[in-house]
Design a protein around this motif. Structure first.
Motif, PDB file in Angstrom:
ATOM      1  N   ARG A 122       0.808  -1.225   0.000  1.00 17.05           N
ATOM      2  CA  ARG A 122       0.000   0.000   0.000  1.00 17.05           C
ATOM      3  C   ARG A 122       0.840   1.272   0.000  1.00 17.05           C
ATOM      4  NH1 ARG A 122      -5.193   0.488   0.829  1.00 17.05           N
ATOM      5  NH2 ARG A 122      -5.270  -1.714   1.403  1.00 17.05           N
ATOM      6  N   GLU A 123       1.947   1.278   0.725  1.00 17.90           N
ATOM      7  CA  GLU A 123       2.742   2.497   0.880  1.00 17.90           C
ATOM      8  C   GLU A 123       3.826   2.658  -0.181  1.00 17.90           C
ATOM      9  OE1 GLU A 123       1.807   4.751   3.022  1.00 17.90           O
ATOM     10  OE2 GLU A 123       0.218   3.378   3.640  1.00 17.90           O
ATOM     11  N   THR A 124       3.995   1.666  -1.058  1.00 17.78           N
ATOM     12  CA  THR A 124       5.104   1.746  -2.011  1.00 17.78           C
ATOM     13  C   THR A 124       4.689   1.558  -3.468  1.00 17.78           C
ATOM     14  OG1 THR A 124       5.580  -0.569  -1.444  1.00 17.78           O
ATOM     15  CG2 THR A 124       6.967   1.112  -0.440  1.00 17.78           C
ATOM     16  N   LEU A 125       3.499   1.077  -3.746  1.00 21.35           N
ATOM     17  CA  LEU A 125       3.066   0.894  -5.128  1.00 21.35           C
ATOM     18  C   LEU A 125       2.832   2.266  -5.770  1.00 21.35           C
ATOM     19  CD1 LEU A 125       0.633  -2.043  -4.425  1.00 21.35           C
ATOM     20  CD2 LEU A 125       2.652  -2.203  -5.908  1.00 21.35           C
ATOM     21  N   HIS A 126       3.469   2.512  -6.918  1.00 19.83           N
ATOM     22  CA  HIS A 126       3.390   3.852  -7.503  1.00 19.83           C
ATOM     23  C   HIS A 126       3.822   3.843  -8.957  1.00 19.83           C
ATOM     24  CE1 HIS A 126       7.672   3.444  -6.531  1.00 19.83           C
ATOM     25  NE2 HIS A 126       7.895   4.357  -7.476  1.00 19.83           N
ATOM     26  N   PHE A 127       3.391   4.871  -9.691  1.00 17.64           N
ATOM     27  CA  PHE A 127       3.966   5.227 -10.982  1.00 17.64           C
ATOM     28  C   PHE A 127       5.004   6.313 -10.727  1.00 17.64           C
ATOM     29  CE2 PHE A 127      -0.380   3.931 -12.156  1.00 17.64           C
ATOM     30  CZ  PHE A 127      -0.141   3.077 -13.229  1.00 17.64           C
TER      31      PHE A 127
ATOM     32  N   TYR B 128       4.400   2.138 -15.569  1.00 20.02           N
ATOM     33  CA  TYR B 128       4.228   0.858 -14.873  1.00 20.02           C
ATOM     34  C   TYR B 128       4.281   1.063 -13.371  1.00 20.02           C
ATOM     35  CZ  TYR B 128       9.304   1.285 -14.591  1.00 20.02           C
ATOM     36  OH  TYR B 128      10.577   1.762 -14.359  1.00 20.02           O
ATOM     37  N   VAL B 129       3.784   0.053 -12.682  1.00 15.93           N
ATOM     38  CA  VAL B 129       3.887  -0.029 -11.229  1.00 15.93           C
ATOM     39  C   VAL B 129       4.704  -1.268 -10.913  1.00 15.93           C
ATOM     40  CG1 VAL B 129       2.624  -0.397  -9.079  1.00 15.93           C
ATOM     41  CG2 VAL B 129       1.682   1.122 -10.828  1.00 15.93           C
ATOM     42  N   SER B 130       5.808  -1.119 -10.205  1.00 14.07           N
ATOM     43  CA  SER B 130       6.608  -2.282  -9.807  1.00 14.07           C
ATOM     44  C   SER B 130       5.911  -3.031  -8.680  1.00 14.07           C
ATOM     45  CB  SER B 130       8.011  -1.851  -9.358  1.00 14.07           C
ATOM     46  OG  SER B 130       8.784  -1.453 -10.467  1.00 14.07           O
ATOM     47  N   LEU B 131       5.744  -4.326  -8.874  1.00 10.16           N
ATOM     48  CA  LEU B 131       5.126  -5.179  -7.865  1.00 10.16           C
ATOM     49  C   LEU B 131       6.169  -5.765  -6.913  1.00 10.16           C
ATOM     50  CD1 LEU B 131       2.725  -7.145 -10.244  1.00 10.16           C
ATOM     51  CD2 LEU B 131       2.150  -5.160  -8.814  1.00 10.16           C
ATOM     52  N   VAL B 132       7.281  -6.171  -7.472  1.00 17.24           N
ATOM     53  CA  VAL B 132       8.366  -6.789  -6.698  1.00 17.24           C
ATOM     54  C   VAL B 132       9.692  -6.339  -7.293  1.00 17.24           C
ATOM     55  CG1 VAL B 132       9.547  -8.975  -6.182  1.00 17.24           C
ATOM     56  CG2 VAL B 132       7.072  -8.841  -5.995  1.00 17.24           C
ATOM     57  N   HIS B 133      10.617  -5.962  -6.438  1.00 23.26           N
ATOM     58  CA  HIS B 133      12.010  -5.798  -6.834  1.00 23.26           C
ATOM     59  C   HIS B 133      12.801  -6.962  -6.238  1.00 23.26           C
ATOM     60  CE1 HIS B 133      11.216  -1.502  -7.825  1.00 23.26           C
ATOM     61  NE2 HIS B 133      12.231  -1.692  -8.662  1.00 23.26           N
ATOM     62  N   PHE B 134      13.600  -7.611  -7.072  1.00 18.53           N
ATOM     63  CA  PHE B 134      14.454  -8.680  -6.547  1.00 18.53           C
ATOM     64  C   PHE B 134      15.486  -8.075  -5.594  1.00 18.53           C
ATOM     65  CE2 PHE B 134      13.674 -10.519 -10.981  1.00 18.53           C
ATOM     66  CZ  PHE B 134      12.510 -11.150 -10.570  1.00 18.53           C
ATOM     67  N   ALA B 135      15.655  -8.701  -4.437  1.00 16.02           N
ATOM     68  CA  ALA B 135      16.597  -8.189  -3.439  1.00 16.02           C
ATOM     69  C   ALA B 135      17.623  -9.241  -3.022  1.00 16.02           C
ATOM     70  CB  ALA B 135      15.841  -7.694  -2.205  1.00 16.02           C
ATOM     71  N   THR B 136      17.494 -10.424  -3.580  1.00 12.22           N
ATOM     72  CA  THR B 136      18.467 -11.499  -3.405  1.00 12.22           C
ATOM     73  C   THR B 136      18.570 -12.212  -4.749  1.00 12.22           C
ATOM     74  OG1 THR B 136      16.811 -13.135  -2.731  1.00 12.22           O
ATOM     75  CG2 THR B 136      17.840 -11.832  -0.974  1.00 12.22           C
ATOM     76  N   PRO B 137      19.575 -13.078  -4.930  1.00 10.13           N
ATOM     77  CA  PRO B 137      19.639 -13.823  -6.199  1.00 10.13           C
ATOM     78  C   PRO B 137      18.355 -14.613  -6.445  1.00 10.13           C
ATOM     79  CG  PRO B 137      21.726 -14.001  -5.028  1.00 10.13           C
ATOM     80  CD  PRO B 137      20.774 -13.301  -4.081  1.00 10.13           C
ATOM     81  N   VAL B 138      17.931 -14.643  -7.693  1.00  7.05           N
ATOM     82  CA  VAL B 138      16.710 -15.350  -8.082  1.00  7.05           C
ATOM     83  C   VAL B 138      17.027 -16.830  -8.235  1.00  7.05           C
ATOM     84  CG1 VAL B 138      14.974 -15.595  -9.896  1.00  7.05           C
ATOM     85  CG2 VAL B 138      15.748 -13.316  -9.190  1.00  7.05           C
ATOM     86  N   THR B 139      16.330 -17.653  -7.486  1.00 14.75           N
ATOM     87  CA  THR B 139      16.634 -19.084  -7.489  1.00 14.75           C
ATOM     88  C   THR B 139      15.781 -19.892  -8.462  1.00 14.75           C
ATOM     89  OG1 THR B 139      15.112 -19.412  -5.636  1.00 14.75           O
ATOM     90  CG2 THR B 139      17.440 -19.027  -5.103  1.00 14.75           C
ATOM     91  N   ASP B 140      14.610 -19.374  -8.829  1.00 12.53           N
ATOM     92  CA  ASP B 140      13.729 -20.118  -9.732  1.00 12.53           C
ATOM     93  C   ASP B 140      13.104 -19.164 -10.749  1.00 12.53           C
ATOM     94  OD1 ASP B 140      12.119 -21.934 -10.998  1.00 12.53           O
ATOM     95  OD2 ASP B 140      10.990 -22.542  -9.219  1.00 12.53           O
ATOM     96  N   PRO B 141      13.912 -18.692 -11.703  1.00 17.28           N
ATOM     97  CA  PRO B 141      13.372 -17.735 -12.675  1.00 17.28           C
ATOM     98  C   PRO B 141      12.232 -18.311 -13.505  1.00 17.28           C
ATOM     99  CG  PRO B 141      15.544 -18.493 -13.342  1.00 17.28           C
ATOM    100  CD  PRO B 141      15.340 -18.953 -11.940  1.00 17.28           C
TER     101      PRO B 141
END
Length: 223
Positions: free
Chosen positions: A69-74, A163-176
């Motif tokens: 709620r506090e971070t979703l934005h254009f 766009y609105v970013s839903l998720v930013h990766f913050a660690t290595p992606v293990t299952d792309p």
């Protein structure tokens, strides 16, 4: 207007090729997460975005920045490098606020249809499709006003992908592959109409599990 289908294809390929990137802790004078002008969706479409962010977080796994709620934005425009402290009387902060107020004067709410999600190297986003020229008018006016005040140097290019970013990766992606499959299933999902009656200047503040966006200035869009 940007080719969203091409963006989707390139993002998909990047993840499957193991080319994912991820966020690092914010550092003073870093190029990312400085003060920005943004538009925040509200109402039913915000609830839909929150649900999508939670859903994709299951595919992405633990440790990533899942926006809520506090971070979703254009993002209307990035304004500067990251500063941990932006004082209330800071000249640039005051110039950003005055420029945004000038740009917003007389404009109606910004209306953006959200439809479709996409993977990219750094996360997952929801595509926005403006329904009229209000957003581009606001963008142009804001750029002009920033130039008048001598604070337009940080972002000189013109955004044409919203766009609105839903998720930013913050660690290595293990299952792309799981993330790509999630996006493939929702590539054209209808999310809803965002009608935003204000634009804001915000600062990013680190939290234990990502970020929050604090409002530094707010300009109402009432038409």
């Amino acid at each position: 207007m940007s080719d969203y289908a091409d963006f989707f294809t390139r993002g998909r390929a990047a993840l499957l090729a193991g080319a994912a990137t991820y966020e690092r802790p914010l550092v003073e004078d870093g190029m990312r997460w400085g003060a920005a002008a943004v538009l925040r969706p509200g109402g039913p479409v915000l609830a839909e975005l929150i649900d999508l962010a939670k859903s994709v977080s299951g595919a992405a796994g633990a440790g990533h920045w899942v926006h809520g709620r506090e971070t979703l934005h254009f993002t209307l425009r990035s304004l500067e490098r990251y500063r941990r402290v932006i004082p209330g009387d800071d000249p640039r902060r005051l110039a950003y606020a005055a420029s945004l107020a000038e740009a917003a004067a007389g404009l109606p709410p910004v209306r953006i249809e959200l439809r479709g999600v996409s993977p990219h190297a750094g996360g997952v986003l929801a595509f926005g499709h403006p329904v009229d020229d209000t957003l581009t008018t606001l963008q142009r006016r804001f750029a002009q006003s920033l130039r008048t005040r001598g604070v337009a140097e940080f972002e000189s290019w013109v955004r044409d992908r919203w766009y609105v970013s839903l998720v930013h990766f913050a660690t290595p992606v293990t299952d792309p592959a799981a993330i790509v499959a999630w996006c493939d299933e929702r590539a054209d999902v209808p999310i809803g109409l965002a009608e935003m009656g204000a634009a804001e200047i915000v600062e990013a503040v680190p939290t234990d599990d990502g970020l929050r966006l604090n409002t530094l200035a707010r300009s109402v869009l009432v038409g």
